[in-house]
Design an enzyme around this catalytic site. Structure first.
Site, PDB file in Angstrom:
ATOM      1  N   ARG A 175       0.853  -1.196   0.000  1.00  0.00           N
ATOM      2  CA  ARG A 175       0.000   0.000   0.000  1.00  0.00           C
ATOM      3  C   ARG A 175       0.881   1.235   0.000  1.00  0.00           C
ATOM      4  O   ARG A 175       1.906   1.285   0.665  1.00  0.00           O
ATOM      5  CB  ARG A 175      -0.894   0.024   1.239  1.00  0.00           C
ATOM      6  N   VAL A 176       0.438   2.235  -0.755  1.00  0.00           N
ATOM      7  CA  VAL A 176       1.003   3.573  -0.664  1.00  0.00           C
ATOM      8  C   VAL A 176      -0.143   4.519  -0.360  1.00  0.00           C
ATOM      9  O   VAL A 176      -1.308   4.212  -0.636  1.00  0.00           O
ATOM     10  CB  VAL A 176       1.747   4.010  -1.953  1.00  0.00           C
ATOM     11  N   SER A 177       0.198   5.671   0.212  1.00  0.00           N
ATOM     12  CA  SER A 177      -0.831   6.574   0.715  1.00  0.00           C
ATOM     13  C   SER A 177      -1.503   7.438  -0.335  1.00  0.00           C
ATOM     14  O   SER A 177      -2.641   7.841  -0.167  1.00  0.00           O
ATOM     15  CB  SER A 177      -0.243   7.487   1.787  1.00  0.00           C
ATOM     16  N   SER A 178      -0.805   7.772  -1.397  1.00  0.00           N
ATOM     17  CA  SER A 178      -1.425   8.679  -2.357  1.00  0.00           C
ATOM     18  C   SER A 178      -1.189   8.222  -3.788  1.00  0.00           C
ATOM     19  O   SER A 178      -0.302   7.418  -4.072  1.00  0.00           O
ATOM     20  CB  SER A 178      -0.884  10.101  -2.171  1.00  0.00           C
ATOM     21  N   GLN A 191       2.321   8.408  -5.339  1.00  0.00           N
ATOM     22  CA  GLN A 191       3.364   7.498  -4.878  1.00  0.00           C
ATOM     23  C   GLN A 191       3.319   6.200  -5.690  1.00  0.00           C
ATOM     24  O   GLN A 191       2.308   5.853  -6.276  1.00  0.00           O
ATOM     25  CB  GLN A 191       3.186   7.190  -3.390  1.00  0.00           C
TER      26      GLN A 191
END
Length: 186
Positions: A7-10, A13
């Site tokens: 997972r990445v936050s945005s 990314q």
């Protein structure tokens, strides 16, 4: 089967490095998403937790890719334990529920999570009591109604100051000033 979760936050990314590391560590199936860890509803994580079966191991590169807090981590690991699924973190070998030491570490984390939750609840109740003692109530701030805007414009037209209008209608000076400016056409 080793199942990976990345997972990445945005949106800006890239989680390619996570995907590569998970695959190199033997993940045969990888779930990934671009979404904040603060979001309670993460579709790929939920799908991953439904997918894993007895004997599988859920693998992440870093702990913060999976859980928002110690309490959230404990909740996820409890779900995995209920399905007899192991859990490992590549960047922290001590977090591995397939080993005795890893299970001990998670037991300690569970205790910390319980303590963290109790402290948060205690602080929240103290804050609510303090707000009530100061005459404040919780909830969203009131919205300016058409009636209130009309009253603000009427008072402003009669020469009343923004500060006095704000006190009279119970809104901030900036909210009153915005209504006055918009009412003046600009």
């Amino acid at each position: 089967m080793i199942v990976g979760y990345a997972r990445v936050s945005s949106i800006g990314q890239d989680h390619a490095a996570q995907l590569d590391r998970l695959a190199a560590a033997g993940a045969e199936k990888i779930f990934s998403e671009k979404q904040s860890g603060l979001d309670r509803e993460r579709a790929a994580l939920e799908e991953c937790l439904r997918f894993v079966r007895e004997g599988d191991v859920l693998l992440v590169t870093k702990l913060d890719r999976l859980a928002r807090s110690a309490a959230h981590l404990h909740q996820i690991v409890e779900t995995l334990d209920g399905k007899n699924v192991g859990f490992r973190v590549l960047d922290d070998p001590s977090l591995d529920t397939t080993t005795r030491t890893g299970k001990l570490v998670f037991g300690i984390l569970a205790s910390i999570a319980e303590f963290e939750t109790a402290l948060r609840k205690e602080r929240q109740l103290e804050g609510i009591a303090k707000a009530k003692a100061e005459g404040r109530s919780g909830g969203r701030p009131a919205k300016l109604t058409g009636e209130t805007k009309a009253e603000i414009l009427r008072r402003s037209a009669s020469g009343e100051s923004v500060r006095k209008i704000a006190e009279a209608v119970g809104f901030s000076k900036s909210a009153v000033q915005k209504v006055v400016t918009e009412g003046a056409g600009g």
